[in-house]
Design a protein around this motif. Structure first.
Motif, short mmCIF file in Angstrom:
data_model
loop_
_atom_site.label_atom_id
_atom_site.label_comp_id
_atom_site.label_asym_id
_atom_site.label_seq_id
_atom_site.Cartn_x
_atom_site.Cartn_y
_atom_site.Cartn_z
N ALA A 104 47.19 30.15 99.89
CA ALA A 104 47.74 28.86 99.44
C ALA A 104 47.98 27.91 100.61
O ALA A 104 47.83 26.70 100.46
N ARG A 105 48.37 28.45 101.78
CA ARG A 105 48.57 27.58 102.94
C ARG A 105 47.27 26.87 103.32
O ARG A 105 47.30 25.73 103.77
N GLN A 106 46.16 27.55 103.15
CA GLN A 106 44.87 26.95 103.50
C GLN A 106 44.30 26.11 102.37
O GLN A 106 43.53 25.18 102.60
N ASN A 107 44.63 26.45 101.15
CA ASN A 107 44.05 25.77 99.98
C ASN A 107 45.10 25.05 99.16
O ASN A 107 44.93 24.86 97.97
N SER A 108 46.18 24.69 99.81
CA SER A 108 47.29 24.14 99.05
C SER A 108 46.96 22.75 98.52
O SER A 108 45.94 22.16 98.83
N ARG A 109 47.87 22.25 97.80
CA ARG A 109 47.77 21.00 97.06
C ARG A 109 47.50 19.82 97.98
O ARG A 109 48.34 19.40 98.73
N HIS A 110 46.30 19.30 97.87
CA HIS A 110 45.95 18.08 98.59
C HIS A 110 45.76 16.96 97.58
O HIS A 110 45.16 15.94 97.89
N GLY A 111 46.22 17.20 96.38
CA GLY A 111 45.98 16.32 95.25
C GLY A 111 46.18 14.83 95.48
O GLY A 111 45.22 14.07 95.34
N PRO A 112 47.38 14.38 95.80
CA PRO A 112 47.62 12.93 95.91
C PRO A 112 46.69 12.25 96.92
O PRO A 112 46.15 11.18 96.64
N LYS A 113 46.48 12.89 98.04
CA LYS A 113 45.61 12.31 99.07
C LYS A 113 44.16 12.25 98.58
O LYS A 113 43.49 11.22 98.70
N GLU A 114 43.68 13.37 98.04
CA GLU A 114 42.30 13.41 97.54
C GLU A 114 42.10 12.47 96.38
O GLU A 114 41.05 11.82 96.27
N ILE A 115 43.08 12.36 95.50
CA ILE A 115 42.98 11.46 94.35
C ILE A 115 42.81 10.02 94.85
O ILE A 115 41.95 9.28 94.37
N GLY A 116 43.61 9.65 95.83
CA GLY A 116 43.49 8.30 96.39
C GLY A 116 42.13 8.05 97.02
O GLY A 116 41.54 6.97 96.84
N GLU A 117 41.62 9.05 97.76
CA GLU A 117 40.31 8.89 98.39
C GLU A 117 39.21 8.73 97.34
O GLU A 117 38.33 7.88 97.48
N ILE A 118 39.26 9.54 96.29
CA ILE A 118 38.23 9.46 95.24
C ILE A 118 38.33 8.13 94.50
O ILE A 118 37.32 7.50 94.20
N GLU A 119 39.56 7.69 94.22
CA GLU A 119 39.71 6.41 93.54
C GLU A 119 39.15 5.27 94.38
O GLU A 119 38.51 4.35 93.86
N ASN A 120 39.35 5.33 95.70
CA ASN A 120 38.78 4.31 96.59
C ASN A 120 37.26 4.34 96.58
O ASN A 120 36.61 3.29 96.54
N LYS A 121 36.68 5.55 96.59
CA LYS A 121 35.22 5.67 96.54
C LYS A 121 34.68 5.13 95.22
O LYS A 121 33.65 4.44 95.18
N LEU A 122 35.38 5.45 94.12
CA LEU A 122 34.94 4.95 92.81
C LEU A 122 35.00 3.43 92.76
O LEU A 122 34.08 2.78 92.22
N THR A 123 36.04 2.84 93.30
CA THR A 123 36.17 1.39 93.34
C THR A 123 35.01 0.79 94.12
O THR A 123 34.42 -0.22 93.71
#
Length: 163
Positions: A104-123
């Protein structure tokens, strides 16, 4: 008496033996005398500051959908343990918890950051002319975004008081 009279230290820290046994690392230091006829007493903890409590391990429901979680659980559970059956089960649970914590330390929740990056790419993609490549990239990004949003929802649902 001030002039040449009796000098007696009245500034003391008082503690019972029971208190001193319970808090053996506290020390008393008399600070240098100032213009006052009193000496300051400094009581302090000698040693390291107590570390934060270890967080209780909790299995995250969102891990169920992440690649790599199932093999980690299987590896932790495959741990060989000696002793009576109850001890074996307890040892397997501990092993699985340790493995999951490391994973979990290596694969933990990166959700908010990744969500923002994907939303920027989609825009960015939506602002460009549509091509086969951009349409495929949009589908991939939307699929990944939906997965991350589901993980976020699961994460917060698990922590909500309504659950």
């Amino acid at each position: 008496m001030r002039d040449g009279g009796i000098k007696v230290r009245l500034d003391r820290a008082v503690a019972s033996q029971a208190w001193m046994d319970q808090f053996p690392r506290f020390k008393v230091h008399h600070l240098k005398k100032t213009t006052s006829d009193h000496i300051l007493i400094f009581i302090y903890w000698e040693g390291r500051v107590a570390s934060k409590r270890k967080r209780t391990f909790r299995y995250e429901e969102a891990w169920n959908n992440l690649d790599g979680c199932k093999p980690v659980v299987e590896e932790g559970w495959a741990h060989e343990a000696d002793g009576v059956p109850l001890f074996q089960v307890t040892d397997k649970i501990k092993s699985t918890r340790r493995k999951l914590s490391q994973w979990a330390r290596q694969n933990s929740r990166h959700g908010p950051k990744e969500i923002g990056e994907i939303e920027n790419k989609l825009t960015s993609i939506l602002g460009q002319p549509f091509t086969d490549t951009s349409i495929n990239e949009k589908k991939v990004l939307l699929s990944k975004l939906n997965g991350l949003l589901e993980q976020e929802e699961c994460f917060w649902r698990q922590r909500s008081k309504e659950n």
